[in-house]
Design a protein around this motif. Structure first.
Motif, PDB file in Angstrom:
ATOM      1  N   LYS A  76       0.862  -1.185   0.000  1.00 29.88           N
ATOM      2  CA  LYS A  76       0.000   0.000   0.000  1.00 29.88           C
ATOM      3  C   LYS A  76       0.893   1.228   0.000  1.00 29.88           C
ATOM      4  CE  LYS A  76      -1.687   3.461   2.691  1.00 29.88           C
ATOM      5  NZ  LYS A  76      -0.877   4.346   3.525  1.00 29.88           N
TER       6      LYS A  76
ATOM      7  N   SER B  76     -14.287   6.541  -1.262  1.00 29.17           N
ATOM      8  CA  SER B  76     -14.462   6.548   0.196  1.00 29.17           C
ATOM      9  C   SER B  76     -15.813   7.174   0.537  1.00 29.17           C
ATOM     10  CB  SER B  76     -13.326   7.315   0.861  1.00 29.17           C
ATOM     11  OG  SER B  76     -13.347   7.091   2.258  1.00 29.17           O
TER      12      SER B  76
ATOM     13  N   ASN C  82     -11.679   1.777   3.434  1.00 30.45           N
ATOM     14  CA  ASN C  82     -11.880   3.218   3.201  1.00 30.45           C
ATOM     15  C   ASN C  82     -12.690   3.825   4.343  1.00 30.45           C
ATOM     16  OD1 ASN C  82     -10.600   3.378   0.713  1.00 30.45           O
ATOM     17  ND2 ASN C  82     -12.485   3.153  -0.473  1.00 30.45           N
TER      18      ASN C  82
HETATM   19  P1  ATP Z   1      -1.587   9.026   6.742  1.00 24.95           P
HETATM   20  O1  ATP Z   1      -2.181  10.414   6.803  1.00 24.95           O
HETATM   21  O2  ATP Z   1      -1.989   8.181   7.920  1.00 24.95           O
HETATM   22  O3  ATP Z   1      -0.131   8.956   6.381  1.00 24.95           O
HETATM   23  P2  ATP Z   1      -2.076   7.982   4.050  1.00 24.95           P
HETATM   24  O4  ATP Z   1      -1.614   9.197   3.310  1.00 24.95           O
HETATM   25  O5  ATP Z   1      -1.314   6.742   4.000  1.00 24.95           O
HETATM   26  O6  ATP Z   1      -2.404   8.359   5.574  1.00 24.95           O
HETATM   27  P3  ATP Z   1      -4.732   8.542   3.106  1.00 24.95           P
HETATM   28  O7  ATP Z   1      -4.814   8.373   1.639  1.00 24.95           O
HETATM   29  O8  ATP Z   1      -4.703   9.911   3.670  1.00 24.95           O
HETATM   30  O9  ATP Z   1      -3.541   7.636   3.595  1.00 24.95           O
HETATM   31  O10 ATP Z   1      -5.953   7.815   3.815  1.00 24.95           O
HETATM   32  C1  ATP Z   1      -6.141   6.421   3.808  1.00 24.95           C
HETATM   33  C2  ATP Z   1      -7.559   6.099   3.448  1.00 24.95           C
HETATM   34  O11 ATP Z   1      -8.453   6.662   4.413  1.00 24.95           O
HETATM   35  C3  ATP Z   1      -7.991   6.670   2.112  1.00 24.95           C
HETATM   36  O12 ATP Z   1      -7.679   5.764   1.072  1.00 24.95           O
HETATM   37  C4  ATP Z   1      -9.489   6.843   2.316  1.00 24.95           C
HETATM   38  O13 ATP Z   1     -10.144   5.620   2.095  1.00 24.95           O
HETATM   39  C5  ATP Z   1      -9.604   7.187   3.787  1.00 24.95           C
HETATM   40  N1  ATP Z   1      -9.630   8.644   3.962  1.00 24.95           N
HETATM   41  C6  ATP Z   1      -8.603   9.447   4.299  1.00 24.95           C
HETATM   42  N2  ATP Z   1      -8.972  10.739   4.344  1.00 24.95           N
HETATM   43  C7  ATP Z   1     -10.294  10.770   4.038  1.00 24.95           C
HETATM   44  C8  ATP Z   1     -11.300  11.800   3.928  1.00 24.95           C
HETATM   45  N3  ATP Z   1     -11.007  13.076   4.121  1.00 24.95           N
HETATM   46  N4  ATP Z   1     -12.560  11.430   3.583  1.00 24.95           N
HETATM   47  C9  ATP Z   1     -12.872  10.144   3.361  1.00 24.95           C
HETATM   48  N5  ATP Z   1     -11.987   9.128   3.461  1.00 24.95           N
HETATM   49  C10 ATP Z   1     -10.722   9.423   3.784  1.00 24.95           C
END
Ligand code: ATP
Length: 319
Positions: free
Chosen positions: A193, A246, A290
């Motif tokens: 991921k 999401s 999600n």
């Molecule tokens: P981190 O901030 O923990 O490093 P990341 O960048 O690895 O996270 P993100 O893509 O920010 O991961 O978030 C992971 C998942 O959480 C997304 O794929 C989505 O499904 C969900 N998610 C994150 N932010 C939101 C949002 N604002 N609204 C809806 N779903 C969200």
């Protein structure tokens, strides 16, 4: 039911009591337990799954506090080692006005970096159905060798390997070194991921189109996931690919969303690995992941915000 063993760092984030301020301007800080691999282990147990954490903490009040948080959350703690000569890692984290997180780490070296091969709980690692890890434990020896050995032990015992690089550039000597080391273990993983930001960093291309994502694809992979924040995620397997959106939420703190997403996905895959070959099942799992990521953004902190099964189901029903 299968055990998820999560390997790597656990630390304390110090987060400003006021929002939108720089570290220097922060009037005070609150302790927030974190470390992506530890968050993932707790994300799994909170959803009713079985998880263990393997890593090293300082034999100090903070280290013991973190170990007891894992225990309270039902994470198997027999793989935790305490170092009497080094402190538990600390990170001061602030959300800048532009929404980006700024990190200042205290690792000189911290206990997590000092885990050795000899200290690995081989028996525990061999019991993993899924072995999950990041890349921060690859940065320095002796932890790097311990990490590589733990991957080998898990793989030999038949575990699926799950990798979330969790890029933290300030911890690496250079961006090139970060990219090389992160990619050096790419071909061992079954599930990877990355976030959209990491995709851009690793490929050097500013796009989340399929042709860019496919640069990270390997025939050795069973599943490649790209998370897209509020837009959900993309998935790639050898037979199918697609996007799962999401749910809509009002985010207050996105910390831990990625870890909640990974924990939820692993919690489901560990009970039904056939989802890796079944697009309908996989899409359902990703909708759940999600949702768990989205819920985590609605509360402050990472660990306190990770949902349990009932909360996740409630959100799923609402949409
Ligand atoms: P981190 O901030 O923990 O490093 P990341 O960048 O690895 O996270 P993100 O893509 O920010 O991961 O978030 C992971 C998942 O959480 C997304 O794929 C989505 O499904 C969900 N998610 C994150 N932010 C939101 C949002 N604002 N609204 C809806 N779903 C969200």
């Amino acid at each position: 039911e299968g055990l998820v063993v999560s390997f790597g760092e656990m630390l304390i984030d110090f987060v400003p009591t006021a929002s939108g301020v720089s570290l220097a301007e922060a009037p005070g800080f609150l302790k927030a337990p974190g470390g992506a691999p530890a968050n993932v282990a707790i994300a799994v147990t909170r959803l009713g799954g079985r998880a263990a954490f393997v890593g090293k903490l300082g034999d100090d009040e903070f280290g013991r506090m973190l170990a007891s948080i894992l225990k309270q959350n039902g994470v198997v703690d027999s793989g935790i080692v305490f170092d009497s000569g080094a402190r538990t890692a600390l990170a001061f984290v602030t959300l800048r006005a532009d929404g980006e997180r700024e990190f200042m780490f205290y690792r000189n070296p911290s206990a997590d970096m000092l885990l050795t091969e000899a200290e690995l709980d081989r028996d525990l690692i061999s019991r993993a159905a899924i072995f999950h890890y990041g890349s921060i434990s690859l940065i320095t020896e002796p932890c790097r060798s311990a990490h590589l050995r733990a991957m080998e032990i898990a793989k030999e015992a038949g575990a699926l390997l799950s990798y979330d690089p969790n890029l933290r550039l300030p911890l690496w000597p250079s961006p090139e070194e970060a990219r090389d080391q992160i990619m050096s273990i790419w071909d061992q993983a079954d599930i990877i991921k990355v976030s959209d930001v990491e995709l851009e960093f690793l490929t050097g291309e500013n796009s989340v189109e399929d042709d860019v994502a496919m640069k990270l694809w390997r025939p050795t992979l069973k599943l490649l996931l790209i998370t897209l924040g509020d837009k959900g995620c993309k998935y790639y397997t050898k037979d199918f690919r697609g996007v799962v959106e999401s749910i809509q939420v009002k985010p207050v703190d996105t910390t831990g969303a990625g870890d909640a997403f990974v924990g939820a996905m692993l919690r489901r895959i560990v009970t039904d690995q056939s989802a890796l070959q079944d697009e309908k099942k996989l899409r359902e799992i990703l909708r759940f992941a999600n949702t768990c990521g989205a819920i985590t953004t609605t509360k402050k902190g990472a660990i306190p915000a990770l949902p349990n099964e009932a909360e996740a189901q409630e959100f799923l029903q609402r949409v």
